[in-house]
Scaffold this motif. Structure first.
Motif, short mmCIF file in Angstrom:
data_model
loop_
_atom_site.label_atom_id
_atom_site.label_comp_id
_atom_site.label_asym_id
_atom_site.label_seq_id
_atom_site.Cartn_x
_atom_site.Cartn_y
_atom_site.Cartn_z
N ALA A 74 0.83 -1.22 0.00
CA ALA A 74 0.00 0.00 0.00
C ALA A 74 0.85 1.26 0.00
CB ALA A 74 -0.94 0.00 1.20
N GLY A 75 2.06 1.17 0.60
CA GLY A 75 2.95 2.31 0.65
C GLY A 75 3.49 2.74 -0.70
N ILE B 50 0.74 0.79 -7.81
CA ILE B 50 0.04 -0.48 -7.66
C ILE B 50 -0.79 -0.78 -8.90
CG2 ILE B 50 -1.73 -1.72 -6.36
CD1 ILE B 50 -0.79 -0.20 -3.86
N ALA B 51 -1.56 0.21 -9.36
CA ALA B 51 -2.42 0.00 -10.52
C ALA B 51 -1.61 -0.30 -11.77
CB ALA B 51 -3.30 1.23 -10.74
N VAL C 7 11.89 -5.10 -4.57
CA VAL C 7 11.29 -6.24 -3.88
C VAL C 7 9.81 -5.98 -3.60
CG1 VAL C 7 11.28 -7.52 -1.70
CG2 VAL C 7 13.44 -7.06 -2.86
N VAL C 8 9.45 -4.77 -3.16
CA VAL C 8 8.05 -4.48 -2.87
C VAL C 8 7.21 -4.52 -4.15
CG1 VAL C 8 6.44 -2.78 -1.95
CG2 VAL C 8 8.63 -3.12 -0.83
N VAL C 9 7.73 -3.94 -5.24
CA VAL C 9 6.99 -3.99 -6.51
C VAL C 9 6.86 -5.44 -6.97
CG1 VAL C 9 7.07 -3.36 -8.96
CG2 VAL C 9 7.66 -1.66 -7.22
N LYS C 10 7.92 -6.21 -6.82
CA LYS C 10 7.87 -7.61 -7.21
C LYS C 10 6.83 -8.38 -6.40
CE LYS C 10 8.74 -11.46 -9.05
NZ LYS C 10 8.24 -11.69 -10.41
N ARG D 193 1.24 -12.47 7.76
CA ARG D 193 2.40 -11.58 7.68
C ARG D 193 1.98 -10.12 7.82
NH1 ARG D 193 6.14 -8.77 7.97
NH2 ARG D 193 8.09 -8.75 6.78
N THR D 194 0.77 -9.79 7.35
CA THR D 194 0.31 -8.41 7.37
C THR D 194 -0.19 -7.99 8.75
OG1 THR D 194 -0.32 -8.54 5.04
CG2 THR D 194 -1.30 -6.76 6.33
#
Length: 340
Positions: free
Chosen positions: A94-95, A101-102, A220-223, A272-273
């Motif tokens: 979300a960050g 994200i879209a 990593v976050v995008v992946k 995890r969240t």
């Protein structure tokens, strides 16, 4: 006087192959430790492909080792996919912001549809178009293994996409850094491009770390945002496969709408969240997941037949290369869109 009876334990048929897979995972880890630029999972696949081509090893691969190799390639792959969910934090995703994200989701959907269409255009056999589209657009060999758990392809149908995604992901490790500065990207943008355009998580890390810790974090976050798409894509494929089987044979056993390992993947991501897991748990799960996937990918790699791939697989190779280029261009467009 009765004679004592002795019970003889039957040998476990899958144990020899499983031991070989574990040894191969250790060898792959050693290769990665000696040459960090080679991702561990990539080394495991390549090692399996090499072993599968050795004439002396062939009788063992298709004989006594086959049950263990198959167990690793299928069941251990599914457990590894479940543990992959523990890498996902919805808060981190979300960050990124809604634009990133879209655009990342759009890259996955467009590249999936485009690769599937290209595979059908080149008349690839069986489930290969679906498996190649899944691996290239989502998360490499792990995604291929997850989708294979639903559509139940032949071993060679799954092995060829794994070989292709390994080849193209390895090429990305060397090609993308050469284009970093000519494209005018800063470190964060390069990380975004790598995360959106490179297939396997290990390949993303190997490529993005060149630009520093900041680029690696973004990559990593995008992946992992792409990895999150694994659950709905596999669930949709399960629904389609279920409907196809009903139409073909109403009495046939149908796959579940949401496979158990996909449900486990979703639960792991939610855990995890929302739960504060200690580092020892997440680190241990990450290590176990890497080991299981390395064993699974070695098992899949042994099913690759390079002679067949070279002789009849040029269409699959061209499909993979076009898909690789398509995803790289789409990912670059997403980076520029997010920067505006």
């Amino acid at each position: 006087m009765s004679t004592p009876s002795f019970s003889v334990r039957r040998p476990v048929p899958w144990l020899p192959g499983l031991v070989v897979c574990a040894g191969a995972a250790a060898v792959a880890w050693a290769v990665h430790w000696l040459i960090p630029a080679i991702p561990l999972l990539t080394a495991a696949v390549v090692l399996g492909i090499v072993v599968g081509q050795v004439p002396v090893a062939r009788p063992a691969v298709v004989g006594p080792l086959a049950p263990g190799l198959s167990l690793s390639a299928k069941r251990l792959m599914r457990v590894g996919v479940v543990l992959l969910g523990l890498k996902l934090s919805l808060g981190d995703i979300a960050g990124l912001g809604w634009v990133t994200i879209a655009s990342t989701v759009a890259v996955v959907l467009i590249s999936f549809a485009g690769t599937f269409w290209i595979g059908r255009l080149f008349r690839l056999p069986g489930h290969q178009p679906l498996l190649i589209a899944t691996g290239f657009s989502i998360c490499g060999a792990s995604a291929i293994g997850a989708m294979s758990g639903v559509v139940k392809p032949k071993d060679e149908e799954a092995a060829t996409p794994v070989a292709l995604v390994t080849l193209c992901g390895t090429l990305a490790i060397f090609v993308l850094p050469l284009l970093w500065h000519p494209l005018g990207l800063d470190a964060a943008q390069f990380g975004h491009w790598v995360g959106a355009g490179v297939h396997d998580v290990g390949q993303v890390v190997a490529t993005a770390q060149i630009a520093g810790a900041g680029a690696l974090a973004v990559a990593v976050v995008v992946k992992l945002t792409r990895v999150l798409m694994l659950a709905p894509m596999v669930a949709i494929a399960s629904v389609v496969e279920r409907r196809r089987q009903v139409e073909g044979d109403p009495a046939a056993k149908r796959p579940p709408i949401v496979p158990l390992f996909v449900a486990g993947f979703i639960v792991a991501a939610l855990v995890r969240t929302f739960l504060p897991l200690p580092a020892v748990v997440t680190d241990g799960a990450d290590t176990l997941q890497t080991v299981l996937l390395a064993m699974a990918l070695f098992g899949l790699g042994t099913a690759v037949r390079l002679r067949t791939l070279v002789g009849t697989g040029w269409r699959a190779l061209v499909t993979g290369l076009i898909s690789w280029l398509l995803i790289a261009v789409l990912a670059l467009g997403a980076v520029w869109l997010s920067a505006r």
